[in-house]
Structures are given as C-alpha cells and as structure tokens.
Design a protein around this motif. Structure first.
Motif, PDB file in Angstrom:
ATOM      1  N   LEU A  15       1.153  11.790  -3.509  1.00  0.00           N
ATOM      2  CA  LEU A  15       0.828  10.497  -3.480  1.00  0.00           C
ATOM      3  C   LEU A  15      -0.413  10.033  -2.332  1.00  0.00           C
ATOM      4  CD1 LEU A  15       2.129   7.486  -4.350  1.00  0.00           C
ATOM      5  CD2 LEU A  15       3.279   7.317  -2.362  1.00  0.00           C
ATOM      6  N   LEU A  16      -0.911  11.227  -1.696  1.00  0.00           N
ATOM      7  CA  LEU A  16      -1.769  11.131  -0.718  1.00  0.00           C
ATOM      8  C   LEU A  16      -2.983  10.218  -0.954  1.00  0.00           C
ATOM      9  CD1 LEU A  16      -1.525  14.731   0.950  1.00  0.00           C
ATOM     10  CD2 LEU A  16      -0.647  12.726   1.835  1.00  0.00           C
ATOM     11  N   ARG A 177      -1.408   5.393  -9.357  1.00  0.00           N
ATOM     12  CA  ARG A 177      -0.148   6.190  -8.528  1.00  0.00           C
ATOM     13  C   ARG A 177       0.479   5.044  -7.779  1.00  0.00           C
ATOM     14  NH1 ARG A 177      -2.824  11.817  -6.604  1.00  0.00           N
ATOM     15  NH2 ARG A 177      -2.470  12.913  -8.719  1.00  0.00           N
ATOM     16  N   ALA A 178      -0.320   3.812  -7.339  1.00  0.00           N
ATOM     17  CA  ALA A 178       0.198   2.845  -6.816  1.00  0.00           C
ATOM     18  C   ALA A 178       0.901   1.988  -7.664  1.00  0.00           C
ATOM     19  CB  ALA A 178      -0.757   2.060  -5.875  1.00  0.00           C
ATOM     20  N   GLN A 209      -0.404 -11.193  -9.284  1.00  0.00           N
ATOM     21  CA  GLN A 209      -1.569 -10.429  -9.125  1.00  0.00           C
ATOM     22  C   GLN A 209      -1.264  -9.620  -7.838  1.00  0.00           C
ATOM     23  OE1 GLN A 209      -4.971 -13.009  -8.904  1.00  0.00           O
ATOM     24  NE2 GLN A 209      -5.007 -13.019 -11.343  1.00  0.00           N
ATOM     25  N   ILE A 210      -1.244  -8.385  -7.868  1.00  0.00           N
ATOM     26  CA  ILE A 210      -0.669  -7.273  -6.942  1.00  0.00           C
ATOM     27  C   ILE A 210      -1.926  -6.664  -6.469  1.00  0.00           C
ATOM     28  CG2 ILE A 210       0.808  -5.732  -6.135  1.00  0.00           C
ATOM     29  CD1 ILE A 210       2.272  -6.850  -8.720  1.00  0.00           C
ATOM     30  N   GLY A 211      -2.327  -6.532  -5.091  1.00  0.00           N
ATOM     31  CA  GLY A 211      -3.136  -5.758  -4.477  1.00  0.00           C
ATOM     32  C   GLY A 211      -3.111  -5.349  -3.208  1.00  0.00           C
ATOM     33  N   VAL A 251       6.573   6.899  -2.003  1.00  0.00           N
ATOM     34  CA  VAL A 251       7.671   6.541  -3.066  1.00  0.00           C
ATOM     35  C   VAL A 251       8.833   7.190  -2.498  1.00  0.00           C
ATOM     36  CG1 VAL A 251       8.394   6.378  -5.383  1.00  0.00           C
ATOM     37  CG2 VAL A 251       5.956   6.245  -4.844  1.00  0.00           C
ATOM     38  N   GLY A 252       9.876   6.508  -2.138  1.00  0.00           N
ATOM     39  CA  GLY A 252      11.381   6.932  -1.684  1.00  0.00           C
ATOM     40  C   GLY A 252      11.230   6.918  -0.226  1.00  0.00           C
ATOM     41  N   ALA A 253      12.305   7.259   0.468  1.00  0.00           N
ATOM     42  CA  ALA A 253      12.653   7.465   1.895  1.00  0.00           C
ATOM     43  C   ALA A 253      11.845   8.422   2.408  1.00  0.00           C
ATOM     44  CB  ALA A 253      13.919   7.538   2.199  1.00  0.00           C
ATOM     45  N   VAL A 254      10.769   8.148   3.066  1.00  0.00           N
ATOM     46  CA  VAL A 254       9.868   9.320   3.852  1.00  0.00           C
ATOM     47  C   VAL A 254       9.754   8.956   5.109  1.00  0.00           C
ATOM     48  CG1 VAL A 254       7.498  10.714   3.849  1.00  0.00           C
ATOM     49  CG2 VAL A 254       8.540   9.724   1.617  1.00  0.00           C
ATOM     50  N   PRO A 255      10.165   9.849   6.098  1.00  0.00           N
ATOM     51  CA  PRO A 255      10.256   9.446   7.509  1.00  0.00           C
ATOM     52  C   PRO A 255       8.675   8.796   7.984  1.00  0.00           C
ATOM     53  CG  PRO A 255      11.277  11.535   7.186  1.00  0.00           C
ATOM     54  CD  PRO A 255      10.715  10.998   5.949  1.00  0.00           C
TER      55      PRO A 255
END
Length: 310
Positions: A15-16, A177-178, A209-211, A251-255
């Motif tokens: 996802l970087l 990816r977003a 509309q998403i951005g 995406v998901g629980a990332v500290p």
C-alpha cells in the motif's frame, strides 16, 4: 471489516504508493499533532489571559461551539481572554463528550480534544444534530430516564425515496489501491439499509464523489495536517467525501496509521444523513483511532433505519 486478515496484511504491504497526492509516510519521527497547542493551556479557566487561548477559541468555533460572527463577540475572536462565552462553549463541549462540565480546560478535556477526528462540526448553524431520545426503564428505581444515541443533521436531510440506488466515483488522482478498500464499506451499508451502491463509469456524474485532498482544498473546510482532521463528508444530497491526503492511511489495523475502511464507513454514514452518535462504540462517534478497525454498531443501524423509516 477485518475478517480477511491475511489478505489485508499482504495488501497493506503493497500500500505504500497509496496516494498520488503524496500522503506523509515518514514514521521514523513522531509527528506533532495540530492540536498540540492545547497542552500548555491545561488548567486554564474563566478570567485567565494566556497566550494560545485564541487557538482554543478557534478550535471550539470550528466544531460549532462558539460563534464569533455576532458583532458583540467579533472583538474577542483573536484575543487570549478566557471569557464567559468561551467558558460556556467549553462546558457544552464537555457535556457533549461525557466529561465533567467544569468549564476548566482539564487534562481529560485536552486528551479528548487532541484525538484525531472527523472534520464535520458537532454543532451546525447553532444547533446540534437532531438527537434521538429513547426512554429506558430503570428497573432498580421503577422509573424511566432519557438516553441519547444517534443523531441526524439539522433539518434531517436525506436522499429522496426514489433515490435508493446511489452511484459513487473517485476523483482524478485517486489510485486503484485506494479505491479497493473503500468499496467494502459501501457493501456494509448496503447490507444494513435499503440502499444499493454501484461504481459510476463517469465519476463526474456520480452521486457520491470520493477523493484525497490537502489543507485548504476549496470546500471551506480545510484539513490541518497529520493526526488532526482525518476526513469529512457532506450530508444529502451533496455527496462529497474527502480524506486528508497528509495522514497515514492503511488497510486494516496498522500501528500509527488510520484504516481506510473504518474512515469510509464513518463518512458514508454522513453521506446518508447520519450526524454523530454519542455511543463511543458506534461508527458515527466523532473520533477515529490509529491502529484499529471498527464496524457498524446497532446504534448506527437503528439510526439509519429511523431516518428513512425502514
């Protein structure tokens, strides 16, 4: 929302390059919060004059607790006087978040104010959301008391009855990816409402509309950098949803990062007409925490069904 843990982990590794707008990803140094100014104001109360109180006024005005547009208050917008209107605004804020309503900027109030949150105001046009009151029986005392849960925007704006199939699109510059993790929250809301959602072929014609945006991006509600205002969305039938491109998204629980799906689930609630909930476990609670995921609460589902009478 986090049921596909392994695949989400693999996806997060990839996802970087999430945002073409260049979201900040420097995690080597701890970033300061846009709300750090509150720390040195601890203990301030009515009658004080301390450098930085004007920023506290700005914070409370941004979320609807103060209104300096009235001529009698305009001269106090940029001063550092802890005056009576500021005390009253702070008490309202404390009441709204179940804090001791002392009117003193204590440690617990500061801690709450510094939490990353949605940018939608708590009080709009001088009014809080149309909070639903539910009578609950107290079996110990044989009486009823009123508890508040979900709320609607003032005026109860909602999509027309005939408009139950909503289309959504992504603004130019949003990467694939977003887009992928934002699709799941639409499915979650669809499973709990009468709405259906589909991706529009032409994003300029989409209902929603998403951005990803940065700082002042032209909608009168600027973002303020990493760890402050994470996202915002407009009530029906506006349809705009903006993420802060300068925050750390995953995406998901990332500290140390904020889950895209959790934020989208919250903001879609606004797009459908829900304001905030004062149930901390609800997705419509104003704050979103780092390193965690969150799903719909019964209160969120009850709220959307009540708004649309379904």
């Amino acid at each position: 929302m986090a049921s596909k843990a392994f695949s989400l982990f693999l996806f997060t590794v990839l996802l970087l390059p999430l945002l073409s707008h260049g979201a900040s990803r420097d995690t080597n140094n701890k970033k300061s919060s846009p709300f750090d100014f509150l720390k040195h104001l601890e203990g301030c109360h009515k009658g004080d004059n301390v450098s930085g109180i004007k920023f506290l006024k700005s914070y409370l005005e941004q979320f609807g607790y103060l209104n300096h547009s009235h001529s009698v208050m305009q001269n106090h917008t940029n001063d550092d006087d802890f005056d009576e209107p500021l005390e009253s605004a702070l008490k309202t804020y404390q009441l709204n978040f179940h804090l001791s309503t002392t009117g003193i900027l204590d440690a617990k109030t500061i801690s709450n104010m510094m939490m990353p949150r949605c940018g939608v105001a708590d009080i709009i046009n001088g009014r809080g959301g149309a909070t639903i009151k539910i009578k609950k029986h107290d079996h110990n005392h044989g009486s009823f008391h009123t508890i508040s849960h979900y709320a609607f925007f003032p005026g109860n704006p909602k999509w027309p009855v005939s408009k139950y199939n909503l289309t959504y699109g992504f603004l130019t510059g949003t990467t694939d990816r977003a887009m992928l993790p934002v699709a799941q929250p639409f499915r979650t809301w669809a499973a709990n409402t009468h709405f259906t959602f589909s991706r529009a072929e032409d994003d300029t014609m989409a209902d929603l509309q998403i951005g990803f945006k940065s700082r002042d991006h032209g909608d009168r509600f600027p973002f303020n950098g990493p760890g402050g205002l994470l996202a915002h969305a407009f009530p029906p039938t506006d349809g705009r949803l903006h993420y802060d491109a300068n925050d750390q998204w995953s995406v998901g629980a990332v500290p140390g990062q904020f889950d895209l799906e959790t934020a989208a689930l919250h903001e879609i609630g606004h797009l459908l007409g829900l304001h905030y909930s004062n149930v901390q476990g609800a997705i419509m609670w104003p704050h979103i925490s780092q390193g965690m995921t969150k799903g719909l609460d019964k209160d969120d589902i009850d709220g959307i069904k009540a708004l649309y009478n379904v």
